[in-house]
Scaffold this motif. Structure first.
Motif, PDB file in Angstrom:
ATOM      1  N   GLY A 113       0.828  -1.202   0.000  1.00  0.00           N
ATOM      2  CA  GLY A 113       0.000   0.000   0.000  1.00  0.00           C
ATOM      3  C   GLY A 113       0.855   1.240   0.000  1.00  0.00           C
ATOM      4  N   ALA A 114       0.340   2.294   0.624  1.00  0.00           N
ATOM      5  CA  ALA A 114       1.016   3.589   0.580  1.00  0.00           C
ATOM      6  C   ALA A 114       2.405   3.498   1.200  1.00  0.00           C
ATOM      7  CB  ALA A 114       0.182   4.632   1.308  1.00  0.00           C
ATOM      8  N   GLY A 115       2.562   2.547   2.116  1.00  0.00           N
ATOM      9  CA  GLY A 115       3.891   2.385   2.723  1.00  0.00           C
ATOM     10  C   GLY A 115       4.904   1.860   1.727  1.00  0.00           C
ATOM     11  N   GLY A 116       4.392   1.398   0.576  1.00  0.00           N
ATOM     12  CA  GLY A 116       5.286   0.795  -0.416  1.00  0.00           C
ATOM     13  C   GLY A 116       6.181   1.774  -1.140  1.00  0.00           C
ATOM     14  N   THR A 117       6.279   3.022  -0.646  1.00  0.00           N
ATOM     15  CA  THR A 117       7.167   3.968  -1.334  1.00  0.00           C
ATOM     16  C   THR A 117       8.619   3.736  -0.961  1.00  0.00           C
ATOM     17  OG1 THR A 117       6.961   5.530   0.453  1.00  0.00           O
ATOM     18  CG2 THR A 117       5.413   5.749  -1.366  1.00  0.00           C
ATOM     19  N   THR A 118       8.880   2.894   0.010  1.00  0.00           N
ATOM     20  CA  THR A 118      10.286   2.620   0.332  1.00  0.00           C
ATOM     21  C   THR A 118      10.956   2.163  -0.947  1.00  0.00           C
ATOM     22  OG1 THR A 118       9.566   0.425   0.938  1.00  0.00           O
ATOM     23  CG2 THR A 118       9.991   1.948   2.746  1.00  0.00           C
ATOM     24  N   GLY A 119      12.104   2.765  -1.240  1.00  0.00           N
ATOM     25  CA  GLY A 119      12.778   2.373  -2.476  1.00  0.00           C
ATOM     26  C   GLY A 119      11.974   2.765  -3.688  1.00  0.00           C
ATOM     27  N   ALA A 120      11.247   3.907  -3.625  1.00  0.00           N
ATOM     28  CA  ALA A 120      10.597   4.467  -4.808  1.00  0.00           C
ATOM     29  C   ALA A 120       9.689   3.473  -5.522  1.00  0.00           C
ATOM     30  CB  ALA A 120      11.645   5.017  -5.770  1.00  0.00           C
ATOM     31  N   GLY A 121       8.992   2.640  -4.755  1.00  0.00           N
ATOM     32  CA  GLY A 121       8.012   1.751  -5.378  1.00  0.00           C
ATOM     33  C   GLY A 121       8.588   0.808  -6.408  1.00  0.00           C
ATOM     34  N   GLY A 122       9.909   0.526  -6.292  1.00  0.00           N
ATOM     35  CA  GLY A 122      10.501  -0.427  -7.240  1.00  0.00           C
ATOM     36  C   GLY A 122      10.999   0.209  -8.522  1.00  0.00           C
ATOM     37  N   MET A 123      10.967   1.560  -8.605  1.00  0.00           N
ATOM     38  CA  MET A 123      11.538   2.201  -9.784  1.00  0.00           C
ATOM     39  C   MET A 123      13.055   2.324  -9.611  1.00  0.00           C
ATOM     40  SD  MET A 123      10.664   5.829 -11.567  1.00  0.00           S
ATOM     41  CE  MET A 123      11.947   6.670 -12.478  1.00  0.00           C
ATOM     42  N   VAL A 124      13.768   2.125 -10.677  1.00  0.00           N
ATOM     43  CA  VAL A 124      15.236   2.156 -10.625  1.00  0.00           C
ATOM     44  C   VAL A 124      15.749   3.069 -11.720  1.00  0.00           C
ATOM     45  CG1 VAL A 124      17.320   0.794 -10.974  1.00  0.00           C
ATOM     46  CG2 VAL A 124      15.357  -0.220  -9.814  1.00  0.00           C
ATOM     47  N   VAL A 125      16.706   3.928 -11.380  1.00  0.00           N
ATOM     48  CA  VAL A 125      17.348   4.729 -12.419  1.00  0.00           C
ATOM     49  C   VAL A 125      18.818   4.313 -12.505  1.00  0.00           C
ATOM     50  CG1 VAL A 125      17.852   7.036 -13.282  1.00  0.00           C
ATOM     51  CG2 VAL A 125      15.800   6.629 -11.913  1.00  0.00           C
ATOM     52  N   LEU A 126      19.225   3.938 -13.722  1.00  0.00           N
ATOM     53  CA  LEU A 126      20.632   3.583 -13.951  1.00  0.00           C
ATOM     54  C   LEU A 126      21.330   4.780 -14.582  1.00  0.00           C
ATOM     55  CD1 LEU A 126      20.248   0.047 -15.581  1.00  0.00           C
ATOM     56  CD2 LEU A 126      20.668   0.574 -13.166  1.00  0.00           C
ATOM     57  N   ALA A 127      22.480   5.144 -14.015  1.00  0.00           N
ATOM     58  CA  ALA A 127      23.318   6.159 -14.657  1.00  0.00           C
ATOM     59  C   ALA A 127      24.217   5.441 -15.648  1.00  0.00           C
ATOM     60  CB  ALA A 127      24.167   6.869 -13.613  1.00  0.00           C
ATOM     61  N   MET A 128      24.249   5.958 -16.886  1.00  0.00           N
ATOM     62  CA  MET A 128      25.068   5.354 -17.928  1.00  0.00           C
ATOM     63  C   MET A 128      26.146   6.368 -18.332  1.00  0.00           C
ATOM     64  SD  MET A 128      23.335   2.527 -18.210  1.00  0.00           S
ATOM     65  CE  MET A 128      23.907   1.755 -19.722  1.00  0.00           C
ATOM     66  N   GLY A 129      26.978   5.971 -19.279  1.00  0.00           N
ATOM     67  CA  GLY A 129      27.924   6.922 -19.862  1.00  0.00           C
ATOM     68  C   GLY A 129      28.814   7.568 -18.821  1.00  0.00           C
ATOM     69  N   LYS A 155      29.772   0.846 -17.850  1.00  0.00           N
ATOM     70  CA  LYS A 155      29.732   2.040 -17.005  1.00  0.00           C
ATOM     71  C   LYS A 155      28.451   2.153 -16.172  1.00  0.00           C
ATOM     72  CE  LYS A 155      32.558   5.389 -19.579  1.00  0.00           C
ATOM     73  NZ  LYS A 155      33.470   4.636 -20.359  1.00  0.00           N
ATOM     74  N   ALA A 156      27.515   1.210 -16.346  1.00  0.00           N
ATOM     75  CA  ALA A 156      26.210   1.374 -15.689  1.00  0.00           C
ATOM     76  C   ALA A 156      26.301   1.261 -14.176  1.00  0.00           C
ATOM     77  CB  ALA A 156      25.247   0.311 -16.215  1.00  0.00           C
ATOM     78  N   ARG A 157      25.549   2.095 -13.460  1.00  0.00           N
ATOM     79  CA  ARG A 157      25.395   1.903 -12.014  1.00  0.00           C
ATOM     80  C   ARG A 157      24.068   2.505 -11.581  1.00  0.00           C
ATOM     81  NH1 ARG A 157      26.342   6.535  -9.201  1.00  0.00           N
ATOM     82  NH2 ARG A 157      27.071   8.148 -10.601  1.00  0.00           N
ATOM     83  N   VAL A 158      23.579   2.039 -10.418  1.00  0.00           N
ATOM     84  CA  VAL A 158      22.294   2.536  -9.912  1.00  0.00           C
ATOM     85  C   VAL A 158      22.517   3.911  -9.309  1.00  0.00           C
ATOM     86  CG1 VAL A 158      20.392   2.085  -8.342  1.00  0.00           C
ATOM     87  CG2 VAL A 158      21.636   0.178  -9.371  1.00  0.00           C
ATOM     88  N   CYS A 159      21.708   4.925  -9.704  1.00  0.00           N
ATOM     89  CA  CYS A 159      21.918   6.260  -9.127  1.00  0.00           C
ATOM     90  C   CYS A 159      20.675   6.796  -8.437  1.00  0.00           C
ATOM     91  CB  CYS A 159      22.387   7.231 -10.198  1.00  0.00           C
ATOM     92  SG  CYS A 159      21.125   7.602 -11.414  1.00  0.00           S
ATOM     93  N   GLY A 160      19.556   6.044  -8.498  1.00  0.00           N
ATOM     94  CA  GLY A 160      18.380   6.548  -7.813  1.00  0.00           C
ATOM     95  C   GLY A 160      17.313   5.469  -7.747  1.00  0.00           C
ATOM     96  N   GLY A 161      16.344   5.641  -6.832  1.00  0.00           N
ATOM     97  CA  GLY A 161      15.271   4.663  -6.742  1.00  0.00           C
ATOM     98  C   GLY A 161      15.658   3.464  -5.885  1.00  0.00           C
ATOM     99  N   ASP A 162      15.099   2.324  -6.237  1.00  0.00           N
ATOM    100  CA  ASP A 162      15.251   1.108  -5.439  1.00  0.00           C
ATOM    101  C   ASP A 162      16.611   0.462  -5.705  1.00  0.00           C
ATOM    102  OD1 ASP A 162      15.195  -1.493  -4.449  1.00  0.00           O
ATOM    103  OD2 ASP A 162      13.052  -1.733  -4.860  1.00  0.00           O
ATOM    104  N   ARG A 163      17.549   0.666  -4.793  1.00  0.00           N
ATOM    105  CA  ARG A 163      18.936   0.226  -5.045  1.00  0.00           C
ATOM    106  C   ARG A 163      19.071  -1.289  -5.093  1.00  0.00           C
ATOM    107  NH1 ARG A 163      22.429   4.257  -5.387  1.00  0.00           N
ATOM    108  NH2 ARG A 163      21.371   6.234  -5.055  1.00  0.00           N
ATOM    109  N   ASP A 164      18.293  -1.993  -4.254  1.00  0.00           N
ATOM    110  CA  ASP A 164      18.399  -3.459  -4.241  1.00  0.00           C
ATOM    111  C   ASP A 164      17.924  -4.041  -5.563  1.00  0.00           C
ATOM    112  OD1 ASP A 164      19.298  -3.203  -1.725  1.00  0.00           O
ATOM    113  OD2 ASP A 164      17.394  -3.689  -0.748  1.00  0.00           O
ATOM    114  N   ALA A 165      16.782  -3.540  -6.039  1.00  0.00           N
ATOM    115  CA  ALA A 165      16.257  -4.046  -7.317  1.00  0.00           C
ATOM    116  C   ALA A 165      17.245  -3.734  -8.434  1.00  0.00           C
ATOM    117  CB  ALA A 165      14.897  -3.409  -7.606  1.00  0.00           C
TER     118      ALA A 165
END
Length: 933
Positions: A154-170, A266-276
């Motif tokens: 539910g609403a508590g599911g925002t931990t880790g941005a609801g499972g959204m992941v942003v990868l920094a490239m380049g 060069k990819a790495r996680v830069c935002g959102g759900d880091r575990d996912a």
């Protein structure tokens, strides 16, 4: 007073337009740095505007700790609310850009600190955007309930941005952001959290990405934060800006391209759900890093590079005006490409090469011997200088440009910001571009095809056939092979036995399932072609084996292939480490097969090339087999224990008998093994399906035999022979230590005591191992009984002579005075003397010490034994099972005969045959006399 900044200044900037800088110099006249600020303002309209706009920030920063300014601004970003997000990030960007520019131009910071500060800012901005915007979707009730978000729903599911992941490239992914760079992002979401509601969730995340892009990229009165580029995502022209991880994974597995593999370095996680995000990147490892050295990827990279040049019209003479510092000749991209393609080739086998940063990756490639130190030094220096200049180009007007100005005045401005007189600046840059081009070009350009030598009709017929082989099905394989063919034919013509080698090569190419990888390998490593032709000319069997397992050639160029032999303990440790990471039992067995084959092949090549002789090769094959059994045993025990519980009592030991016990094998030897256990009074095991102790060890032994012998995708490890166990074929496959003691003391035949002279514990419980070795020595002492032993051995020898007369002129194993005969006699000496020695040399020496044979007789025996051994181990390498040893030397082929003669030290085939007969006769005379035959 002077702040830290002024103390640290190390570079000078030359004045370009003093009038334009006057206002800034006057505004900051009270500061020690006023002149510097004025000169910078005269060169960069962009930085001038920022100094006037952010005067308060700048004064505070100049008065404080240099390193504190950027973290201070970044810390404020995390607290921004949705309302203050846009303006707060823009303020941070202005301040970080200003401070970074001044630290860069003033020589206070090096490239790492400059790009690091910019990357930290971008990370913080992306992370806070994702968090705030996803929270807003949740607040508006748009995001479906997420499950599995660390237990929250539910609403508590925002931990880790609801499972959204942003990868920094380049450059952002590598921590190398430019002064005025786009940020390359790939946005994904974890569809596993939205079962049945994936579409709605995706719609929300697409909205989040669109809004994030606006918040970061829109130019307002306060400027902008970062331009966002989302085009690196899978199938960018048709997919939405945020896709599920499953969709992305499926895409990369099915049709990911070489450039996409390079991008993920060069990819790495830069935002959102880091575990996912971490899970997603881990799943992509096999896509990015191939197990085999991947030279086909290079050809792709080369073609891509040429296309970029054609497309941008970047050909023609090098000139400073308008030169593209990123994509043009000798530019940044060439250094990055050079580095990434090498990482792709070798990174699958070597985790240490999987680095994002260009400089760090070049240094790692140098450390591993993939790029010479002097090339790395020059490329690193050029890269740092290029990147510093790129920053100066972008600081002038905050444009995302990599092109040098097209006007003379523009070039003079950039030279001044670089602190160099214009003439010197131009000369420096042109020299650097030319050097980078020269250093990287050789790697990419395929060699021009040379003319092929003239072939005989027969040879031409064979070569024509090659184009129809499976390995040459693909267009790509044909292109590379066309370049290779003249080289191969020229080398064949120069080989000692070209015609035989041609036929063997024909067998090799015909057996290859696919050609691109292996031809690319040859193309990039001409020395490999020599090796293959060498192998083909000497051992057609080895060449055919190679065709089936071409992967072993990867090891040859891995760098350490020709290093000295590491020894049994190091090999065991290496295989154990290789197996440690493999969860799945079948996979572990396959991994052991691949590893064993590489080392087995290496022993063969070293032997063929004369780097080791037959005696050393025999020891190396035995080291290898010992390592395989020793490293696999705990893996087998662990897998067995899952079902049936831990081994009852003290456990078991695996004992090597026969040639493995004596530590001398040929290329095709079976392993003679027995297993001895001590249940120590424990009735049964404690597992899910407990077994009585005796059944437990019998089945565990069977598991070991299966692990070693079962043919799998990667072949089999060894044939195993267990007939040397107590009571031979009838007896149980595992023996208890009490049973073993009783049997050896009361029931065993002389031949079983003889076999015991070569027994050697390989692995298992240490205490039990010591006990078994003590027991072996006790049996040998107790059973040395004079006349009976002589009588028994004489009888055995007569029976063996009947059963295995040893037919051929090159038969080295069976027959009077040959290998088995000398081994049997040496075992008898060891038994008579109660000696612990296992090898023939040690056993015969014990006989001399005890006065059983004279030194002269010992010399005759050992000379015959060594001759036979070297002949045998050489023949086993050339012809897999050496089935037809009755063959005359002529049937072997010239290359093979040359190898055998070198190994035995004989001058001709005739003297080889005579030498064998003569030394065997002499040994036979000694043994017959001793046995009274």
């Amino acid at each position: 007073g002077m702040g830290q900044f002024a103390n640290m200044m190390a570079a000078r900037v030359l004045a370009f337009d003093p009038r334009a800088g006057a206002e800034v110099a006057a505004r900051f006249a009270d500061l020690h740095e006023a002149d510097f600020l004025g000169v910078v303002a005269g060169g960069s309209p962009y930085l001038k505007g920022l100094m006037l706009r952010e005067e308060g920030f700048l004064r505070a920063a100049l008065g404080g700790q240099v390193a504190a300014a950027v973290p201070g601004e970044i810390a404020l970003i995390a607290d921004l609310s949705p309302e203050t997000l846009a303006s707060g990030m823009r303020r941070a960007k202005r301040r970080v850009a200003l401070w970074t520019g001044l630290c860069d131009l003033g020589g206070v910071w090096g490239l790492d600190e400059v790009t690091g500060a910019l990357t930290d800012l971008a990370d913080a901005c992306v992370a806070v955007c994702v968090q705030r915007l996803v929270e807003e979707e949740v607040r508006r009730g748009k995001l479906p309930d997420a499950t599995g978000a660390g237990g929250a729903t539910g609403a508590g599911g925002t931990t880790g941005a609801g499972g959204m992941v942003v990868l920094a490239m380049g450059k952002m992914g590598a921590g190398e952001l430019n002064y005025s760079s786009d940020i390359d992002l790939i946005c994904l979401f974890d569809e596993g959290r939205y079962p049945g509601a994936e579409q709605e969730a995706r719609a929300c995340f697409v909205r989040v990405v669109r809004r994030m892009t606006g918040v970061l990229s829109d130019i307002t009165a306060e400027g902008y934060v970062f331009r966002v580029d989302l085009r690196l995502r899978p199938d960018a022209s048709v997919t939405p800006v945020c896709i599920s991880m499953a969709a992305a994974e499926a895409y990369y597995e099915a049709e990911g391209r070489t450039w996409e593999r390079a991008a993920f370095i060069k990819a790495r996680v830069c935002g959102g759900d880091r575990d996912a995000g971490a899970r997603f990147l881990k799943g992509l490892v096999p896509f990015v890093w191939r197990k085999h050295l991947d030279f086909a990827a290079i050809q792709d990279a080369h073609d891509m590079r040429l296309r970029i040049r054609e497309h941008r019209g970047l050909k023609g003479a090098l000139a400073v005006e308008g030169h593209d510092l990123k994509l043009g000749r000798g530019g940044i991209r060439e250094i990055e490409f050079f580095t990434q393609t090498r990482q792709l080739i070798a990174g699958g086998r070597d985790v240490d090469l999987r680095l994002g940063g260009t400089v760090a990756a070049l240094r790692a490639l140098e450390a591993k011997g993939w790029v010479p130190p002097e090339v790395v030094e020059e490329l690193v220096a050029a890269y740092l200088a290029h990147r510093a200049l790129e920053h100066r180009l972008q600081m002038v007007l905050d444009e995302q440009t990599h092109r040098l100005p097209v006007t003379v005045e523009g070039v003079a401005r950039v030279a001044a910001l670089s602190g160099l007189p214009e003439v010197e600046f131009r000369a420096d840059l042109l020299h650097r571009l030319a050097r980078v081009e020269a250093l990287t070009e050789g790697f990419f350009t395929p060699v021009a095809t040379e003319a092929a030598p003239v072939l005989s009709d027969r040879a031409r017929g064979i070569v024509e056939r090659w184009w129809r082989f499976p390995a040459l099905r693909s267009e790509r394989a044909q292109v590379i092979f066309r370049r290779l063919l003249p080289v191969i034919l020229r080398k064949l013509a120069a080989a000692a036995h070209g015609d035989e080698a041609l036929l063997a090569l024909d067998g090799f190419l015909g057996g290859l399932p696919a050609g691109v990888q292996i031809f690319s390998l040859f193309d990039a490593n001409p020395a490999l072609v020599d090796l293959i032709i060498d192998i083909a000319a000497t051992s057609p069997d080895l060449a055919r084996h190679l065709a089936r397992h071409a992967g072993v050639l990867d090891a040859v160029i891995g760098g350490s292939f020709f290093a000295p032999w590491p020894g049994g303990a190091a090999l065991t440790a290496a295989l154990a480490a290789r197996l440690a990471g493999v969860e799945d039992y079948e996979r572990a067995l396959d991994a052991a097969r691949v590893w064993m084959r590489e080392w087995h092949f290496r022993v063969g090549v070293h032997h063929l090339r004369g780097l080791v002789d037959g005696d050393e090769a025999g020891g190396q094959y035995a080291d290898l087999a010992g390592a395989v059994v020793t490293a696999l045993w705990p893996v087998v025990v662990r897998a067995f224990a899952v079902r049936h519980g831990t081994p009852p009592g003290r456990g078991a030991v695996v004992v090597a008998m026969g040639s493995l016990g004596a530590a001398r094998l040929t290329a095709g030897s079976d392993l003679d093994l027995i297993v001895i256990y001590d249940a120590a009074g424990v009735e049964a095991s404690d597992g899910v399906r407990p077994l009585a102790a005796r059944a437990y060890y019998a089945r565990l032994t069977q598991s070991l035999v299966t692990a070693l012998t079962v043919p799998m995708a990667e072949g089999q490890l060894y044939e195993v022979d267990m007939r040397l166990r107590p009571s031979g074929r009838q007896g149980p496959v595992a023996t208890s230590v009490e049973g073993f003691r009783a049997y050896q003391m009361d029931e065993a035949w002389t031949w079983e005591h003889l076999a015991l002279t070569r027994a050697r514990v390989l692995t298992g419980d240490d205490g039990l191992a010591a006990e078994v070795e003590g027991l072996r020595c006790a049996v040998l002492t107790a059973k040395s009984g004079g006349a009976a032993v002589l009588r028994d051995v004489a009888g055995m020898r007569a029976r063996l002579a009947e059963a295995r007369p040893g037919l051929g002129v090159l038969e080295a194993k069976a027959g009077p005075g040959k290998m088995m005969d000398v081994e049997l006699f040496a075992q008898m000496l060891a038994l008579q003397c109660g000696s612990a020695a296992r090898g023939v040399e040690g056993q015969v020496a014990a006989g001399v010490t005890a006065g059983k044979v004279s030194q002269t007789e010992a010399t005759v025996l050992l000379k015959a034994y060594r001759f036979c051994w070297r002949l045998r181990v050489a023949l086993r390498l050339i012809a897999d099972k050496a089935a037809d040893q009755s063959a005359a030397p002529a049937a072997l082929g010239q290359g093979a005969v040359g190898f055998v003669l070198r190994e035995t030290g004989e001058a001709s085939a005739a003297s080889l045959v005579a030498g064998l007969a003569w030394s065997a006769e002499a040994a036979d005379a000694v043994i017959s006399a001793k046995l009274g035959q």
